[in-house]
Design an enzyme around this catalytic site. Sequence first.
Site, PDB file in Angstrom:
ATOM      1  N   GLU A 180       0.787  -1.227   0.000  1.00  0.00           N
ATOM      2  CA  GLU A 180       0.000   0.000   0.000  1.00  0.00           C
ATOM      3  C   GLU A 180       0.822   1.281   0.000  1.00  0.00           C
ATOM      4  O   GLU A 180       0.644   2.136   0.869  1.00  0.00           O
ATOM      5  CB  GLU A 180      -0.958   0.011   1.200  1.00  0.00           C
ATOM      6  CG  GLU A 180      -1.939  -1.145   1.202  1.00  0.00           C
ATOM      7  CD  GLU A 180      -2.976  -1.046   2.317  1.00  0.00           C
ATOM      8  OE1 GLU A 180      -2.763  -0.277   3.261  1.00  0.00           O
ATOM      9  OE2 GLU A 180      -4.000  -1.740   2.238  1.00  0.00           O
TER      10      GLU A 180
ATOM     11  N   GLU B 176      -5.477  -8.655   1.056  1.00  0.00           N
ATOM     12  CA  GLU B 176      -6.128  -8.313   2.330  1.00  0.00           C
ATOM     13  C   GLU B 176      -7.602  -8.063   2.069  1.00  0.00           C
ATOM     14  O   GLU B 176      -7.964  -7.410   1.083  1.00  0.00           O
ATOM     15  CB  GLU B 176      -5.533  -7.052   2.969  1.00  0.00           C
ATOM     16  CG  GLU B 176      -4.130  -7.215   3.481  1.00  0.00           C
ATOM     17  CD  GLU B 176      -3.609  -5.958   4.194  1.00  0.00           C
ATOM     18  OE1 GLU B 176      -4.412  -5.196   4.770  1.00  0.00           O
ATOM     19  OE2 GLU B 176      -2.383  -5.748   4.140  1.00  0.00           O
TER      20      GLU B 176
HETATM   21  C1  BG6 Z   1      -4.378  -2.274   5.612  1.00  0.00           C
HETATM   22  C2  BG6 Z   1      -2.981  -2.516   6.089  1.00  0.00           C
HETATM   23  O1  BG6 Z   1      -4.456  -1.016   5.043  1.00  0.00           O
HETATM   24  O2  BG6 Z   1      -5.378  -2.267   6.576  1.00  0.00           O
HETATM   25  C3  BG6 Z   1      -2.865  -3.383   7.340  1.00  0.00           C
HETATM   26  O3  BG6 Z   1      -2.212  -3.075   5.069  1.00  0.00           O
HETATM   27  C4  BG6 Z   1      -3.924  -2.954   8.332  1.00  0.00           C
HETATM   28  O4  BG6 Z   1      -1.579  -3.270   7.863  1.00  0.00           O
HETATM   29  C5  BG6 Z   1      -5.276  -3.147   7.677  1.00  0.00           C
HETATM   30  O5  BG6 Z   1      -3.866  -3.604   9.564  1.00  0.00           O
HETATM   31  C6  BG6 Z   1      -6.459  -2.887   8.584  1.00  0.00           C
HETATM   32  O6  BG6 Z   1      -6.395  -1.586   9.083  1.00  0.00           O
HETATM   33  P1  BG6 Z   1      -6.493  -1.305  10.631  1.00  0.00           P
HETATM   34  O7  BG6 Z   1      -6.243   0.150  10.774  1.00  0.00           O
HETATM   35  O8  BG6 Z   1      -7.859  -1.704  11.018  1.00  0.00           O
HETATM   36  O9  BG6 Z   1      -5.449  -2.150  11.292  1.00  0.00           O
END
Ligand code: BG6
Length: 470
Positions: free
Chosen positions: A163, A370
């Site tokens: 990202e 993800e």
């Molecule tokens: C993504 C990242 O943008 O979102 C992760 O790559 C991150 O590292 C995930 O944990 C979820 O976001 P958050 O802020 O809920 O942890």
Amino acid sequence: MAEFPNHFLWGASSSAFQIEGGWDEGGKGMTVADYNSFKRSDRQADSKTASDFYHHWEEDIDLMAELGMQIYRFSLSWARIIPDGDGEENPEGIAFYNKVINRLKEKNIEPFVTLYHFDLPYALVEKYNGWEDRRCAYAFEKYARICFREYGDRVTYWQVTNEQNLMIRVDERMNINEPDPLKADRMRAQMDYHMFLGHALVTKACHEILPDAKIGPAVSSTCTYPLTNKPEDVWAAKMNDYYKTVYCLDMHYYGRYSGLYMRYLEERDIVPKMEEGDEEILKYGRPDYIAFNYYRTLCASWLPADEEHPAGMRVYRGNEVDFDQYGCCRDERNNNLEASEYGAQIDPMGLRIVLNDYYARYHLPMIITENGLGMADTLTEDGRVHDDYRIDYLRKHIQACADAIKDGVDLMGYSPWSFEDLLSSHQGFRKRYGFVYINREDMDLKDMGRIRKDSFYWYQNVIRTNGKEL
Ligand code: BG6
């Protein structure tokens, strides 16, 4: 019934600073992610212990095998391998990942390795404010070459950055402490450019050293709906996607900024310094596949510029990830969607849109690295976690993948966030995403036990039936 190709890769994901702990063990140096998490240590979990994968890696990989994972998408910590970012290699850090990779291979799990997930070695910030300096791109290449040399015999899939397009918007991840918004935007544009350069150098090195490997970026995807069907709002929605994501994919793919992006940089007067020969380097950045992360969708309306707010000026929202851009787009709420308890607007259809959109643009194989639902799960008295809300979220998103495959999209895999509970990027340990519950709380490490959630058993069956039973 959903249908997936036979070779479809089912997995789950994590990142180094969010799971490992052992933050200063085995010679590891401090990272920007450590530094920022320590600032919040008085009220929530930090990266010192996280999920303690550093001491539980064998047990955790056994659980991955039990889940049936075919790929494990995780990141290496640059500062474990080169503690000060660009100096001596750290054999103990290199050995740690060798153990992890070997164990994964023993269990028939393909390592899907990200080189840089938000955790720049802090020493590089101290030496030259990290990505603001061109030397950071070469330090990244040096580190990547070590990884290719050490692990390339067993790792086929590499991910350069996680990202970049989102990281660049978050001041604390970039170490941008500049109060003047114009100067801050100028610094950001320069850092972004150097990261693109680093990306291309690393991709080139990978193709040279490991001709059979596959390498690409993971972007934070965006899918923005117009608030109304007024043409200005439609343009605003397109530009919201463009300035947050598409400009980045275009640079990875074409090796140059598009006319639209140059217009923004010029109007805002923040064109980064580029050197002769860079164009040649950037061309080598073309990826073998596109990975993206998907959680939610966005909505935008037209935001005119005025005397006080020139075109291109950005105002960041509370979460620092979303911004309004004058002469372009304003972030809006979409009242047609429900939001999670943490405010993410849940939208499986948006995933189908993104898959079709990126595939139509680049025609490269794609993978989701993800996707998931962050919630404050409850451990029941009999030691269970009934996360049916997560099952519901994942089921609908996997169905959207199946639809996109039917639409003709070349989707090679799905690796949701996250394998186990881990440190949230900003919100400590209360916000959980995992299939495996880690028995700790923000300020109480408890026994760090590993507990299979209901979603673990559900996903195990999804993988076993290759997505037929959702
Ligand atoms: C993504 C990242 O943008 O979102 C992760 O790559 C991150 O590292 C995930 O944990 C979820 O976001 P958050 O802020 O809920 O942890």
